[in-house]
Design an enzyme around this catalytic site. Structure first.
Site, PDB file in Angstrom:
ATOM      1  CD  GLU A   1      65.883  29.547  -4.046  1.00  0.00           C
ATOM      2  OE1 GLU A   1      64.930  29.514  -5.093  1.00  0.00           O
ATOM      3  OE2 GLU A   1      66.207  30.973  -3.722  1.00  0.00           O
TER       4      GLU A   1
ATOM      5  CG  HIS B   1      67.079  33.628  -2.146  1.00  0.00           C
ATOM      6  ND1 HIS B   1      65.602  33.389  -2.105  1.00  0.00           N
ATOM      7  CD2 HIS B   1      67.198  34.901  -1.085  1.00  0.00           C
ATOM      8  CE1 HIS B   1      64.976  34.200  -1.331  1.00  0.00           C
ATOM      9  NE2 HIS B   1      65.642  34.818  -0.676  1.00  0.00           N
TER      10      HIS B   1
ATOM     11  CG  HIS C   1      62.285  30.173  -1.104  1.00  0.00           C
ATOM     12  ND1 HIS C   1      61.445  30.765  -1.806  1.00  0.00           N
ATOM     13  CD2 HIS C   1      63.393  30.552  -1.863  1.00  0.00           C
ATOM     14  CE1 HIS C   1      61.814  31.508  -2.787  1.00  0.00           C
ATOM     15  NE2 HIS C   1      63.216  31.441  -2.843  1.00  0.00           N
TER      16      HIS C   1
ATOM     17  CD  GLU D   1      68.483  34.832  -6.227  1.00  0.00           C
ATOM     18  OE1 GLU D   1      68.364  33.423  -6.194  1.00  0.00           O
ATOM     19  OE2 GLU D   1      67.082  35.412  -6.180  1.00  0.00           O
TER      20      GLU D   1
HETATM   21 ZN    ZN Z   1      64.835  32.119  -3.824  1.00  0.00          ZN
END
Ligand code: ZN
Length: 337
Positions: free
Chosen positions: A162, A219, A125, A301
């Protein structure tokens, strides 16, 4: 902020909440099963898993069946995470843990098998994405499909983004890898030069054009409270348009296993208790960043930003350093350092 205001749904694997709720939600996503080499994550329970989630170059798919909750009882508790010996020789891990950017230029690391190797780190992102929704909603070609250019990512309930997390961990990771003599390329840097994005196809292209020996996209997830732990996302075998992952399946799996084992060790975190069957590994076929890669690549993640306990860790600079160390050690182990 345009982030989720509503409370998380009840904590069950079948009601996992995606991290970008204002997007249309895809109903389901069948997921490939992450098949482990038993020697690598010995003791971790392998079961069928359905991918979720927010790994994000996509609309978040939803877990469609409660699967891991009961089986996750086999998940190693924090502190009893798999020994690095299971997936990564202790030597390289230990040496990388003590690596320093001030190491002499003639250090074994600089002259060793890592010299000249290239790692591309992709901070998931962009903290500016939420101000550029029209641009990031643009559809791009991921070979097998078309997807949004990028997404905003999730936040903790306290508003820690995030995108800020992923950039911070990526910068820490870069420092650790450079100290090992590796060349590191980030897909984007913090600051005004990149007000949004890059798009997922460009993120993949950066790794490809750098001829990266390993690529990691960083992430954190955004699912229901009570869902905890990390998982590494491996590319599924896909072919279509500009996507053909067959050549990267095997090396990506090895890369992901190394990272998972080392991440568990350095952070004390357990594999996700809400997907992956307690393995910490999930395979997905819907992520453009993986589908378009021609280089060994995984997503990680690191935890669930919507769980208070995970969020406390993700918000801690000290924990993020441990996270970066685990990812670095996994990469170094994969590269044979
Ligand atoms: Zn993400």
């Amino acid at each position: 902020m345009r982030y989720e205001d509503s409370p998380p749904p009840p904590e069950s694997a079948s009601s996992v909440s995606p991290d970008r709720p204002w997007y249309g939600r895809r109903s389901t996503l069948a997921v490939a099963v992450a098949v482990l080499a038993p020697a690598v994550l010995a003791g971790w329970v392998l079961t069928e898993a359905l991918a979720d989630s927010t790994a994000d170059d996509s609309r978040p798919p939803r877990i469609v069946m409660p699967l891991a909750a009961s089986k996750a009882s086999g998940t190693p508790a924090a502190g009893s995470a798999p020994s690095p010996a299971a997936g990564t020789p202790a030597g390289p891990v230990a040496s990388s843990s003590t690596g320093s950017s001030t190491s002499p230029s003639g250090s074994p690391a600089a002259a060793g098998p890592l010299a000249g190797r290239v790692v591309v780190v992709d901070p998931g992102h962009n903290t500016g994405n939420f101000k550029h929704t029209a641009e990031i909603d643009r559809q791009v070609d991921i070979g097998t499909n078309r997807k949004e250019c990028d997404t905003t990512g999730t936040t903790t309930n306290a508003g820690y983004m995030e995108a800020a997390f992923s950039m911070d961990v990526s910068q820490r990771l870069r420092s650790l890898l450079e100290a090992q003599g590796l060349k590191v390329v980030l897909t984007h840097e913090a600051g005004p030069a990149r007000p949004f994005g890059p798009c997922i196809d460009e993120r993949a292209r950066i790794g490809n054009e750098a001829r990266a020996d390993a690529v990691v996209s960083v992430h954190a997830d955004g699912v229901s409270a009570g869902s905890r732990g990390f998982h590494v996302i491996l590319p599924a075998k896909v072919k279509g348009g500009g996507a053909d992952t067959a050549p990267i399946i095997e090396p990506s799996r090895r890369l992901g296993e190394r990272i998972a084992g080392n991440f568990a060790r350095t952070t004390g975190s357990a594999p996700a208790n809400y997907l992956g069957g307690g393995t910490g590994l999930v395979t997905r076929d819907d992520l453009g960043g993986l589908n378009l890669s021609t280089r060994p690549k995984v997503f990680i993640e690191c935890g669930n930003m919507r769980d208070a306990k995970d969020a406390a860790q993700l918000s801690s600079p000290e924990w993020r350093q441990k996270a970066a160390q685990g990812i670095a050690d996994g990469i170094v182990g994969f590269l044979g350092g």
